[in-house]
Design an enzyme around this catalytic site. Structure first.
Site, PDB file in Angstrom:
ATOM      1  N   CYS A  96       0.829  -1.217   0.000  1.00  0.00           N
ATOM      2  CA  CYS A  96       0.000   0.000   0.000  1.00  0.00           C
ATOM      3  C   CYS A  96       0.859   1.262   0.000  1.00  0.00           C
ATOM      4  CB  CYS A  96      -0.922  -0.013   1.218  1.00  0.00           C
ATOM      5  SG  CYS A  96      -2.065   1.380   1.253  1.00  0.00           S
TER       6      CYS A  96
ATOM      7  N   CYS B  24       0.462   4.450   7.032  1.00  0.00           N
ATOM      8  CA  CYS B  24      -0.180   4.302   8.354  1.00  0.00           C
ATOM      9  C   CYS B  24       0.753   3.520   9.291  1.00  0.00           C
ATOM     10  CB  CYS B  24      -1.513   3.585   8.213  1.00  0.00           C
ATOM     11  SG  CYS B  24      -2.533   4.287   6.899  1.00  0.00           S
TER      12      CYS B  24
ATOM     13  N   CYS C 208       0.269  -0.252  10.323  1.00  0.00           N
ATOM     14  CA  CYS C 208      -0.215  -1.242   9.344  1.00  0.00           C
ATOM     15  C   CYS C 208       0.884  -2.090   8.714  1.00  0.00           C
ATOM     16  CB  CYS C 208      -1.005  -0.523   8.250  1.00  0.00           C
ATOM     17  SG  CYS C 208      -1.830  -1.666   7.131  1.00  0.00           S
TER      18      CYS C 208
ATOM     19  N   CYS D 169     -17.087  -8.384   4.917  1.00  0.00           N
ATOM     20  CA  CYS D 169     -16.332  -7.145   4.738  1.00  0.00           C
ATOM     21  C   CYS D 169     -15.076  -7.437   3.926  1.00  0.00           C
ATOM     22  CB  CYS D 169     -15.896  -6.588   6.088  1.00  0.00           C
ATOM     23  SG  CYS D 169     -17.236  -6.386   7.235  1.00  0.00           S
TER      24      CYS D 169
ATOM     25  N   CYS E 124     -19.871  -5.172   2.860  1.00  0.00           N
ATOM     26  CA  CYS E 124     -19.087  -4.030   3.334  1.00  0.00           C
ATOM     27  C   CYS E 124     -17.762  -4.044   2.576  1.00  0.00           C
ATOM     28  CB  CYS E 124     -18.838  -4.151   4.835  1.00  0.00           C
ATOM     29  SG  CYS E 124     -17.815  -2.811   5.502  1.00  0.00           S
TER      30      CYS E 124
ATOM     31  N   CYS F 244     -19.432   2.721   8.263  1.00  0.00           N
ATOM     32  CA  CYS F 244     -18.729   1.996   9.324  1.00  0.00           C
ATOM     33  C   CYS F 244     -17.450   2.792   9.567  1.00  0.00           C
ATOM     34  CB  CYS F 244     -18.417   0.582   8.837  1.00  0.00           C
ATOM     35  SG  CYS F 244     -17.339  -0.353   9.940  1.00  0.00           S
TER      36      CYS F 244
ATOM     37  N   ARG G 220     -18.284  -2.275  17.418  1.00  0.00           N
ATOM     38  CA  ARG G 220     -17.622  -3.564  17.146  1.00  0.00           C
ATOM     39  C   ARG G 220     -16.303  -3.692  17.896  1.00  0.00           C
ATOM     40  NH1 ARG G 220     -17.211  -3.764  11.661  1.00  0.00           N
ATOM     41  NH2 ARG G 220     -19.386  -4.337  11.684  1.00  0.00           N
TER      42      ARG G 220
END
Ligand code: SAM
Ligand code: DTB
Ligand code: SF4
Length: 359
Positions: free
Chosen positions: A67, A71, A74, A111, A142, A202, A274
């Site tokens: 990616c 972040c 991550c 998801c 999702c 979400c 959640r």
């Protein structure tokens, strides 16, 4: 107490979720004696949901690693040496086969997550086919694909996407300490456009990244003062992944994690909160406290995106110990809701008649 309706009218109807939370009010709730906070959270929870039902979502990483974003938590960022091998977008058939297995295992929502800053045009046909195929199985859908153009949003909406996951992750203040390749405002912009298009939202964040209590409170104030509360609010406990900048972050006090769940429940009374990443490191007792504080959704299955999750056997045993049952899909719940009347009937020990609401 007067509160504001979604169209900003004043009302004294306590069942209308408030969107005018202040930082001071939220911080005062967070700082309550633990028993008082949990009592308030459980009271709000029972007024809106069956306290013994927990919704189950299952995750699949449809495009892993490599990616462009940085972040700090991550494993999938190309900026961090986490050792994760990047792979291409999965074939539609493999995604549908995995979704079928998830449905057979009791998940009601599927998801699909991609390690993208945003989807490329060339990927959208496959992504749309995944949404259509999973929806046709009777699962809620999702996706979490990063930032979206208006054209992507329109295509996903037409395909039947129910929810879009896009986390704000932390407070606006702390955000730039964790991510430098996009801004907090970018996140809010995507959320607003997804909402305007009529999809359910979400959005939540991660606790345990070295943030202060004020950052946790501010993150929840941001979510609870959006034009409409997110229908789902994932609260992740940081999984400190080797090779990421946060690998050596000390774990947070689990009691503070429970406080954050309780605050989310009180401030967003009709949202599904959640209990997300980090459950493999949590005891049954900690998870039980999270459910008591108002968490009513989990990710099921052996894996999240790139890390482990407790898996079906452990979760079944946990649910049995706690007398918790899985929740049927929200579409079914909404139908039943029109006939149910009371949140918690002490004459009904099974609590089968309790009111359960969608966000
Ligand atoms: N790339 C998309 C994005 O960032 O929006 C979707 C996938 S991303 C992995 C989804 C969310 O997972 C992140 O926003 C973050 O809240 C959560 N997450 C990722 N890694 C995590 C970790 N190590 N511990 C806890 N939560 C994590
Ligand atoms: C969310 O808030 N948590 C999920 C989901 N939304 C996409 C992801 C958790 C990822 C945990 C780390 C990993 O498995 O890579
Ligand atoms: Fe990419 Fe999402 Fe991971 Fe950030 S959280 S590096 S955007 S996959």
């Amino acid at each position: 107490m007067l509160t504001r309706t979604p169209d900003n009218r004043q009302t004294n109807d306590a069942s209308v979720p408030r969107r005018d939370w202040t930082r001071g009010e939220a911080a005062a709730l967070y700082a309550l004696p633990f028993n008082d906070l949990l009592f308030r959270a459980q009271t709000v929870h029972r007024a809106n949901f069956d306290p013994n039902r927990v919704q189950k979502s299952q995750l699949l990483s449809i495009k892993t690693g490599g990616c462009a974003e940085d972040c700090g938590y991550c494993s999938q960022s190309a900026h961090h040496p986490s050792g994760l091998k990047a792979s291409k977008l999965m074939e539609v058939e493999r995604v549908l086969a995995a979704a079928k297995k998830a449905k057979d295992g009791g998940a009601t929502r599927y998801c699909m997550g991609a390690a993208w800053r945003e989807p490329k045009n060339r990927d959208m046909d496959a992504v749309v086919a995944m949404v259509e195929g999973v929806k046709a199985m009777g699962l809620e859908t999702c996706m979490t694909l990063g930032m979206l153009s208006d054209e992507d949003i329109a295509r996903l909406k037409t395909a039947g996407l129910d929810y879009y996951n896009h986390n704000i992750d932390t407070s606006e203040r702390y955000y730039s300490e964790i991510i430098s390749t996009r801004t907090f405002a970018d996140r809010l912009d995507t959320l607003e456009r997804v909402r305007t298009a009529g999809m359910k939202v979400c959005s939540g964040g991660i606790i345990g990244m070295g943030e202060t209590e004020n950052d946790r409170v501010d993150m929840l104030v941001t979510l609870a003062t959006l034009d409409q509360h997110p229908e789902s609010v994932p609260i992740n406990m940081l999984i400190a992944i080797p090779g990421t900048p946060l690998e050596n972050t000390p774990p947070i006090d689990p009691i503070d994690f429970v406080r954050t769940i309780a605050l989310a429940r009180i401030m967003m009374p009709r949202s599904f909160v959640r209990l997300s990443a980090g459950r493999t490191e949590m005891s049954d007792e900690l998870q039980a406290l999270c459910f008591f504080a108002g968490a009513n959704s989990i990710f099921v299955g052996d894996t999240l995106l790139t890390t482990d999750n407790p898996g079906e056997d452990k979760d079944e045993a946990l649910f049995r110990r706690l007398g918790i049952k899985g929740l049927e899909s929200e579409a079914n719940v909404a139908t039943r809701q029109t006939t149910a009347t009371r949140a918690c009937d002490v004459t009904d020990p099974t609590n089968e008649g309790a009111r359960v609401q969608t966000g």
